[in-house]
Scaffold this active site. Sequence first.
Site, PDB file in Angstrom:
ATOM      1  N   HIS A  73      -4.588  -1.651  -6.005  1.00 15.91           N
ATOM      2  CA  HIS A  73      -3.860  -0.472  -6.476  1.00 15.91           C
ATOM      3  C   HIS A  73      -4.855   0.604  -6.865  1.00 15.91           C
ATOM      4  O   HIS A  73      -5.744   0.340  -7.667  1.00 15.91           O
ATOM      5  CB  HIS A  73      -3.053  -0.807  -7.754  1.00 15.91           C
ATOM      6  CG  HIS A  73      -1.897  -1.719  -7.506  1.00 15.91           C
ATOM      7  ND1 HIS A  73      -1.287  -2.416  -8.514  1.00 15.91           N
ATOM      8  CD2 HIS A  73      -1.252  -2.024  -6.383  1.00 15.91           C
ATOM      9  CE1 HIS A  73      -0.300  -3.115  -8.003  1.00 15.91           C
ATOM     10  NE2 HIS A  73      -0.260  -2.906  -6.714  1.00 15.91           N
ATOM     11  N   ASP A  81       0.815  -1.222   0.000  1.00 17.82           N
ATOM     12  CA  ASP A  81       0.000   0.000   0.000  1.00 17.82           C
ATOM     13  C   ASP A  81       0.845   1.267   0.000  1.00 17.82           C
ATOM     14  O   ASP A  81       0.449   2.296   0.556  1.00 17.82           O
ATOM     15  CB  ASP A  81      -0.970   0.022   1.206  1.00 17.82           C
ATOM     16  CG  ASP A  81      -1.771  -1.255   1.296  1.00 17.82           C
ATOM     17  OD1 ASP A  81      -2.307  -1.663   0.260  1.00 17.82           O
ATOM     18  OD2 ASP A  81      -1.839  -1.856   2.382  1.00 17.82           O
TER      19      ASP A  81
HETATM   20  P1  IMP Z   1      -2.983 -12.862   2.104  1.00 13.34           P
HETATM   21  O1  IMP Z   1      -2.048 -12.286   1.096  1.00 13.34           O
HETATM   22  O2  IMP Z   1      -4.432 -12.603   1.803  1.00 13.34           O
HETATM   23  O3  IMP Z   1      -2.692 -14.309   2.389  1.00 13.34           O
HETATM   24  O4  IMP Z   1      -2.713 -12.103   3.494  1.00 13.34           O
HETATM   25  C1  IMP Z   1      -1.469 -12.215   4.171  1.00 13.34           C
HETATM   26  C2  IMP Z   1      -1.040 -10.890   4.763  1.00 13.34           C
HETATM   27  O5  IMP Z   1      -0.693  -9.999   3.693  1.00 13.34           O
HETATM   28  C3  IMP Z   1      -2.108 -10.172   5.555  1.00 13.34           C
HETATM   29  O6  IMP Z   1      -1.489  -9.462   6.618  1.00 13.34           O
HETATM   30  C4  IMP Z   1      -2.704  -9.189   4.562  1.00 13.34           C
HETATM   31  O7  IMP Z   1      -3.313  -8.087   5.196  1.00 13.34           O
HETATM   32  C5  IMP Z   1      -1.442  -8.797   3.817  1.00 13.34           C
HETATM   33  N1  IMP Z   1      -1.724  -8.298   2.464  1.00 13.34           N
HETATM   34  C6  IMP Z   1      -2.070  -9.008   1.375  1.00 13.34           C
HETATM   35  N2  IMP Z   1      -2.216  -8.208   0.304  1.00 13.34           N
HETATM   36  C7  IMP Z   1      -1.918  -6.969   0.706  1.00 13.34           C
HETATM   37  C8  IMP Z   1      -1.846  -5.706   0.047  1.00 13.34           C
HETATM   38  O8  IMP Z   1      -2.062  -5.550  -1.158  1.00 13.34           O
HETATM   39  N3  IMP Z   1      -1.490  -4.645   0.821  1.00 13.34           N
HETATM   40  C9  IMP Z   1      -1.189  -4.784   2.138  1.00 13.34           C
HETATM   41  N4  IMP Z   1      -1.242  -5.934   2.787  1.00 13.34           N
HETATM   42  C10 IMP Z   1      -1.600  -7.017   2.088  1.00 13.34           C
END
Ligand code: IMP
Length: 425
Positions: A41, A13
């Site tokens: 995004h 982010d």
């Molecule tokens: P997952 O990718 O859904 O398995 O989540 C794993 C970790 O990555 C969690 O803490 C999510 O909040 C974080 N996360 C996944 N995608 C993003 C993103 O695009 N921005 C920020 N955090 C993310």
Amino acid sequence: MPAIVLIGAQWGDEGKGKATDLLGGQVQWVVRYQGGNNAGHTVVLPDGQDYALKLIPSGILTPGVRNVIGNGVVVDPGALIDELGGLQERGVDTSGLLLSADAHLIMPYHTAIDRVSERYLGKAKIGTTGRGIGPAYQDKIARVGVRAADLLDAKILRQKVEAALEYKNQVLVKVYNRRALDLDEVLDTVQAAGRRIEHLIADTRLLLNQALDAGETVLLEGSQGTLLDVDHGTYPFVTSSNPTAGGAAVGAGIGPMRIDRVIGILKAYTTRVGSGPFPTELHDAMGEHLRKVGGEVGVNTRRPRRCGWFDAVIGRYATRVNGITDYFLTKLDVLSGLEKVPVCVAYEVDGRRCDEMPMTQTDVHHAVPVYEEFPGWWEDISRCQTFDELPANARSYVLRLEEMIGAKVSAIGVGPGRDQTIERP
Ligand code: IMP
């Protein structure tokens, strides 16, 4: 011309969508190389329209750019169709999009298991986006995944889904006490979606290498960020792929020697979503201030982001593990109006000073920031066009960050718009 990697330096982010979009005019290809529709995004075009992209590379908003969802990405076919439909409704030409034949698919059982396993973890939960990302990568590594190319062969698709479901249903029913999924229902859903995306499937690694041979520029767009990398991040509170620059070669199918620029995207403060350590997190009104002024809410999940001060230990670490050549510093305008701007220059861990990222998870959890305070600025910087137009204290802030993180800041974001960026050649 080369391949360029663009990577988030913190926990995601950081404003990568805008950075990719800015480079869009100079590149012929934009490639997503890992992650899936867990990413979000936001890109704001000069006409004020904003687009929230999840799976589709940000280059889709620049006419003429070819966009690739690379082999390293995990793709939920339904999410891809929805995103394509949303863009087409708004008049965006999506004809330049390709999907790697080797990209793994997120199946309905992956999403079901992601949600239910997070609940099962209770207080130890990772705070995933619940999109099935982790379970899809688990199957990839376990060699029981379903790939985009399988959509082109109904017999193989059935065999693979049947084999996977035999096991997944045992897990869903016996471990998590959920309903088993029906093979035909799953296949119907996946095949119906497959019919709508099969024309996108291509041998993208061949096409990308041919493009590089022909002198075209390829932008490899990372999602999430360095500290969410499964190898280099704050494990286990990470995503299941490699956003770091090394992952770009693997996730796109090009050789690492093709890459000659690695741009890190770095927010002027820090945010994170989900669980896990975050040394500079602010639990007070200042954290709320950053969240409010910075609009720090997940694009995809609408979850409020955790906010804190800039952490130079993380910046140095990101420079090192990605081999960052230069940084885009985003959201500097959010810090306007503060009397002092603290920056974490090191950690104190159990009475010891640590200038670099601690080696063990225990030490990362015990890290207490050592702050240096910088004088703030009151001026509205959102219309500044050159570095020299920035107030002196904002300039000093940027110059000190550069010193601390060991790489040059080549662009600075002073607002969400496409034209609100200061470039420093
Ligand atoms: P997952 O990718 O859904 O398995 O989540 C794993 C970790 O990555 C969690 O803490 C999510 O909040 C974080 N996360 C996944 N995608 C993003 C993103 O695009 N921005 C920020 N955090 C993310």
